[in-house]
Design a protein around this motif. Sequence first.
Motif: not given
Length: 351
Positions: A71, A114-115, A110-111, A107-108, A79, A12-14, A75
Amino acid sequence: MRFFIDDVEVIFPYSYIYPEQAQYMHMLKRTLDQRRLDPEGGDQPVHVGGNGGQPGAHALLEMPSGTGKTVTLLSFLVSYQAHYPLTTPTIVYCTRTIPEVEKTLHELRTLMAYRAEILREEGGDPLQTADALPIGAPATLGRFTAVGLTSRRNLCIHPKVVAVAAAAPAAVVDARCASRVAPWVRRRHAQWEARRRTQPPPIEGEPTRDIEEEPPSCVYYENLAALAEAGQAHPGPGVHSLEDLLTKGRERRACPYYTARGMIAHASIIVHSYAYLIDPRASAPVTSQLPSSAIVVLDEAHNLDSSCTGVLSVDITRETLDRSVEAITALETRVSECVAGPAGTFGPAGE
């Protein structure tokens, strides 16, 4: 942050997750478990309990405004794909408007970045790195692809079609495109091109022998067809927003609209508006390339009824009626001419 929802590790990117988001993911997990495909092959879901003994499941989930629904969805869906790479089919994410499609893809992206950062030291994200895939997994799983879909009006780059796209109805834009890329139009242009190339050079002192005017065509569609023959039509893995498709299309001089259409069969996640699901005129090219077990997410579903009404309604104006009468009159005249033609012929001149 990283945590588990049952057996699925969620990235989760937060740094903080609301209780509503965690509860939402638990409900998603319960629903998606009903749709996992048989790892032995085939397109049938594996029943893992619940749902009245029936395979597959539907869920109607609601979250308070401002709690990060998009998100949360992305997420967990990503996952889940990573945890069950062999049994999770294509995910189709439907939303209401084109700006919302672009926001979802942003948003995807960015996710996924981050992954990749979080999992770099563990060999990479299995969705984005082929080396991190489990043994026996399809090679495409290591090439995560997400693509946005929209109409020709938003993705066409041909100057003569773009010139009318802003003001003309979508049907007119589609017709302008079809008049350049339909199979019979392409054959006619290929024949014209062959005649042009074989035309003998002009003889000095003699009049130039012109061939007929060049039929309409689309160089961007033809370039994409050439790339497809070379195995290069797919622009590569990653998250492809509508703006990305336009930019890449201009760089490659290849049609963005048909590029996106060609990516459907290779995409892990497809993001588009409701129209591609509920409008019979738009849905067939998309749904025909998707497995029957595809996971469909309807975001902002409270807008679905009004969208259905809009898609399946027809506005009839005075201009529509006048043009219909003109078309019927022209057809009647043509039929009369054909009937009056010589026996055994079609039309007065045997056309």
